[in-house]
Design a protein around this motif. Structure first.
Motif, PDB file in Angstrom:
ATOM      1  N   LEU A   7       0.829  -1.205   0.000  1.00 36.23           N
ATOM      2  CA  LEU A   7       0.000   0.000   0.000  1.00 36.23           C
ATOM      3  C   LEU A   7       0.864   1.255   0.000  1.00 36.23           C
ATOM      4  O   LEU A   7       0.652   2.169  -0.802  1.00 36.23           O
ATOM      5  CB  LEU A   7      -0.942   0.005   1.207  1.00 36.23           C
ATOM      6  CG  LEU A   7      -1.845   1.216   1.342  1.00 36.23           C
ATOM      7  CD1 LEU A   7      -2.817   1.308   0.172  1.00 36.23           C
ATOM      8  CD2 LEU A   7      -2.602   1.175   2.647  1.00 36.23           C
ATOM      9  N   CYS A   8       1.853   1.307   0.877  1.00 35.67           N
ATOM     10  CA  CYS A   8       2.692   2.513   0.984  1.00 35.67           C
ATOM     11  C   CYS A   8       3.527   2.742  -0.269  1.00 35.67           C
ATOM     12  O   CYS A   8       3.756   3.890  -0.657  1.00 35.67           O
ATOM     13  CB  CYS A   8       3.598   2.414   2.205  1.00 35.67           C
ATOM     14  SG  CYS A   8       2.684   2.501   3.771  1.00 35.67           S
ATOM     15  N   ARG A   9       3.989   1.673  -0.897  1.00 33.62           N
ATOM     16  CA  ARG A   9       4.756   1.834  -2.146  1.00 33.62           C
ATOM     17  C   ARG A   9       3.934   2.587  -3.174  1.00 33.62           C
ATOM     18  O   ARG A   9       4.447   3.440  -3.890  1.00 33.62           O
ATOM     19  CB  ARG A   9       5.148   0.474  -2.721  1.00 33.62           C
ATOM     20  CG  ARG A   9       6.385  -0.123  -2.145  1.00 33.62           C
ATOM     21  CD  ARG A   9       6.900  -1.282  -2.992  1.00 33.62           C
ATOM     22  NE  ARG A   9       5.898  -2.232  -3.427  1.00 33.62           N
ATOM     23  CZ  ARG A   9       5.625  -3.391  -2.820  1.00 33.62           C
ATOM     24  NH1 ARG A   9       6.285  -3.741  -1.747  1.00 33.62           N
ATOM     25  NH2 ARG A   9       4.712  -4.193  -3.297  1.00 33.62           N
ATOM     26  N   MET A  10       2.650   2.282  -3.250  1.00 31.07           N
ATOM     27  CA  MET A  10       1.797   2.907  -4.261  1.00 31.07           C
ATOM     28  C   MET A  10       1.372   4.317  -3.889  1.00 31.07           C
ATOM     29  O   MET A  10       1.248   5.165  -4.764  1.00 31.07           O
ATOM     30  CB  MET A  10       0.577   2.036  -4.519  1.00 31.07           C
ATOM     31  CG  MET A  10       0.938   0.764  -5.261  1.00 31.07           C
ATOM     32  SD  MET A  10      -0.494  -0.223  -5.662  1.00 31.07           S
ATOM     33  CE  MET A  10      -0.583  -1.275  -4.233  1.00 31.07           C
ATOM     34  N   TYR A  35      -9.825   2.618   5.395  1.00 36.22           N
ATOM     35  CA  TYR A  35      -9.467   1.416   4.645  1.00 36.22           C
ATOM     36  C   TYR A  35      -8.561   0.554   5.514  1.00 36.22           C
ATOM     37  O   TYR A  35      -7.633   1.056   6.134  1.00 36.22           O
ATOM     38  CB  TYR A  35      -8.739   1.792   3.349  1.00 36.22           C
ATOM     39  CG  TYR A  35      -8.226   0.595   2.577  1.00 36.22           C
ATOM     40  CD1 TYR A  35      -9.100  -0.255   1.915  1.00 36.22           C
ATOM     41  CD2 TYR A  35      -6.863   0.314   2.528  1.00 36.22           C
ATOM     42  CE1 TYR A  35      -8.641  -1.352   1.219  1.00 36.22           C
ATOM     43  CE2 TYR A  35      -6.395  -0.788   1.820  1.00 36.22           C
ATOM     44  CZ  TYR A  35      -7.283  -1.615   1.173  1.00 36.22           C
ATOM     45  OH  TYR A  35      -6.828  -2.705   0.484  1.00 36.22           O
ATOM     46  N   ARG A  36      -8.852  -0.747   5.562  1.00 33.52           N
ATOM     47  CA  ARG A  36      -8.008  -1.711   6.265  1.00 33.52           C
ATOM     48  C   ARG A  36      -7.670  -2.831   5.297  1.00 33.52           C
ATOM     49  O   ARG A  36      -8.502  -3.226   4.491  1.00 33.52           O
ATOM     50  CB  ARG A  36      -8.716  -2.289   7.476  1.00 33.52           C
ATOM     51  CG  ARG A  36      -9.020  -1.262   8.549  1.00 33.52           C
ATOM     52  CD  ARG A  36      -9.644  -1.927   9.751  1.00 33.52           C
ATOM     53  NE  ARG A  36     -10.151  -0.937  10.687  1.00 33.52           N
ATOM     54  CZ  ARG A  36     -10.279  -1.156  11.977  1.00 33.52           C
ATOM     55  NH1 ARG A  36      -9.946  -2.332  12.486  1.00 33.52           N
ATOM     56  NH2 ARG A  36     -10.746  -0.222  12.766  1.00 33.52           N
ATOM     57  N   GLY A  40      -5.801  -6.068   9.025  1.00 27.65           N
ATOM     58  CA  GLY A  40      -6.886  -5.185   9.437  1.00 27.65           C
ATOM     59  C   GLY A  40      -6.561  -4.360  10.673  1.00 27.65           C
ATOM     60  O   GLY A  40      -7.404  -3.595  11.133  1.00 27.65           O
ATOM     61  N   ALA A  41      -5.357  -4.490  11.205  1.00 26.12           N
ATOM     62  CA  ALA A  41      -4.998  -3.774  12.431  1.00 26.12           C
ATOM     63  C   ALA A  41      -4.771  -2.287  12.178  1.00 26.12           C
ATOM     64  O   ALA A  41      -5.196  -1.452  12.976  1.00 26.12           O
ATOM     65  CB  ALA A  41      -3.759  -4.398  13.062  1.00 26.12           C
ATOM     66  N   ALA A  42      -4.082  -1.949  11.118  1.00 28.24           N
ATOM     67  CA  ALA A  42      -3.837  -0.539  10.801  1.00 28.24           C
ATOM     68  C   ALA A  42      -5.095   0.062  10.184  1.00 28.24           C
ATOM     69  O   ALA A  42      -5.777  -0.573   9.381  1.00 28.24           O
ATOM     70  CB  ALA A  42      -2.665  -0.397   9.846  1.00 28.24           C
ATOM     71  N   ARG A  43      -5.392   1.281  10.572  1.00 30.09           N
ATOM     72  CA  ARG A  43      -6.567   1.991  10.057  1.00 30.09           C
ATOM     73  C   ARG A  43      -6.071   3.147   9.205  1.00 30.09           C
ATOM     74  O   ARG A  43      -5.509   4.101   9.727  1.00 30.09           O
ATOM     75  CB  ARG A  43      -7.417   2.496  11.209  1.00 30.09           C
ATOM     76  CG  ARG A  43      -7.911   1.371  12.109  1.00 30.09           C
ATOM     77  CD  ARG A  43      -8.626   1.899  13.325  1.00 30.09           C
ATOM     78  NE  ARG A  43      -9.792   2.687  12.886  1.00 30.09           N
ATOM     79  CZ  ARG A  43     -10.444   3.528  13.676  1.00 30.09           C
ATOM     80  NH1 ARG A  43     -10.063   3.715  14.926  1.00 30.09           N
ATOM     81  NH2 ARG A  43     -11.480   4.204  13.219  1.00 30.09           N
ATOM     82  N   HIS A  56      -2.909   7.459   9.261  1.00 28.11           N
ATOM     83  CA  HIS A  56      -3.290   6.099   9.629  1.00 28.11           C
ATOM     84  C   HIS A  56      -2.921   5.827  11.082  1.00 28.11           C
ATOM     85  O   HIS A  56      -1.998   6.434  11.616  1.00 28.11           O
ATOM     86  CB  HIS A  56      -2.648   5.052   8.707  1.00 28.11           C
ATOM     87  CG  HIS A  56      -1.165   4.904   8.855  1.00 28.11           C
ATOM     88  ND1 HIS A  56      -0.268   5.785   8.313  1.00 28.11           N
ATOM     89  CD2 HIS A  56      -0.434   3.962   9.497  1.00 28.11           C
ATOM     90  CE1 HIS A  56       0.965   5.396   8.594  1.00 28.11           C
ATOM     91  NE2 HIS A  56       0.900   4.299   9.324  1.00 28.11           N
ATOM     92  N   ARG A  57      -3.684   4.952  11.702  1.00 25.46           N
ATOM     93  CA  ARG A  57      -3.336   4.467  13.036  1.00 25.46           C
ATOM     94  C   ARG A  57      -2.471   3.241  12.821  1.00 25.46           C
ATOM     95  O   ARG A  57      -2.856   2.300  12.126  1.00 25.46           O
ATOM     96  CB  ARG A  57      -4.595   4.125  13.836  1.00 25.46           C
ATOM     97  CG  ARG A  57      -4.279   3.816  15.266  1.00 25.46           C
ATOM     98  CD  ARG A  57      -5.501   3.881  16.115  1.00 25.46           C
ATOM     99  NE  ARG A  57      -5.181   3.564  17.495  1.00 25.46           N
ATOM    100  CZ  ARG A  57      -6.053   3.558  18.450  1.00 25.46           C
ATOM    101  NH1 ARG A  57      -7.316   3.866  18.197  1.00 25.46           N
ATOM    102  NH2 ARG A  57      -5.700   3.260  19.679  1.00 25.46           N
ATOM    103  N   ARG A  58      -1.297   3.274  13.385  1.00 23.77           N
ATOM    104  CA  ARG A  58      -0.272   2.282  13.069  1.00 23.77           C
ATOM    105  C   ARG A  58      -0.557   0.895  13.637  1.00 23.77           C
ATOM    106  O   ARG A  58      -1.044   0.753  14.753  1.00 23.77           O
ATOM    107  CB  ARG A  58       1.075   2.764  13.603  1.00 23.77           C
ATOM    108  CG  ARG A  58       1.576   3.962  12.861  1.00 23.77           C
ATOM    109  CD  ARG A  58       3.067   4.108  13.029  1.00 23.77           C
ATOM    110  NE  ARG A  58       3.559   4.980  11.982  1.00 23.77           N
ATOM    111  CZ  ARG A  58       4.172   6.119  12.219  1.00 23.77           C
ATOM    112  NH1 ARG A  58       4.405   6.506  13.446  1.00 23.77           N
ATOM    113  NH2 ARG A  58       4.577   6.852  11.213  1.00 23.77           N
TER     114      ARG A  58
END
Length: 111
Positions: A7-10, A35-36, A40-43, A56-58
């Motif tokens: 996700l972060c790469r994009m 979006y999770r 599903g832990a990170a928000r 995002h919540r880490r």
């Protein structure tokens, strides 16, 4: 920092850290959507109108937010000469992690 997970790469954002009490959405909170993925832990929060990732919540530290530096008034991701790249492919919560690289920004003369 940046992360090399899928996700972060994009999304390519530079994220700065804030404690849970350190983030206040001043405008547009009603337009945020969540979006999770994977565990599903990170928000992850995005604007439902323009699609920009805001924060995002880490997963690695649920007591912290990662905040898109470009969403902070007066801050640009190009303000940082170096940005650490974290190993999100091998996430710290899964026994991996750590810094795997550095992204550097150097202004070209004339700009």
């Amino acid at each position: 920092r940046r992360c090399d997970c899928s996700l972060c790469r994009m999304r390519g954002a530079v994220a700065v850290t804030a404690g849970l009490g350190g983030v206040e959405v001043l405008e547009g909170a009603e337009a945020l959507t969540e979006y999770r993925f994977n565990t599903g832990a990170a928000r992850h929060f995005f604007c439902s109108k323009c699609g920009i990732y805001t924060h995002h919540r880490r997963r690695s530290n649920p007591n912290e937010y990662g905040v898109n530096a470009a969403c902070l008034e007066g801050v640009s991701p190009f303000d940082f000469a170096e940005v650490l790249i974290n190993d999100g492919v091998n996430h710290p919560s899964d026994g991996g992690g750590g810094v795997v690289g550095v992204l550097r920004y150097e202004r070209v003369k004339g700009d």
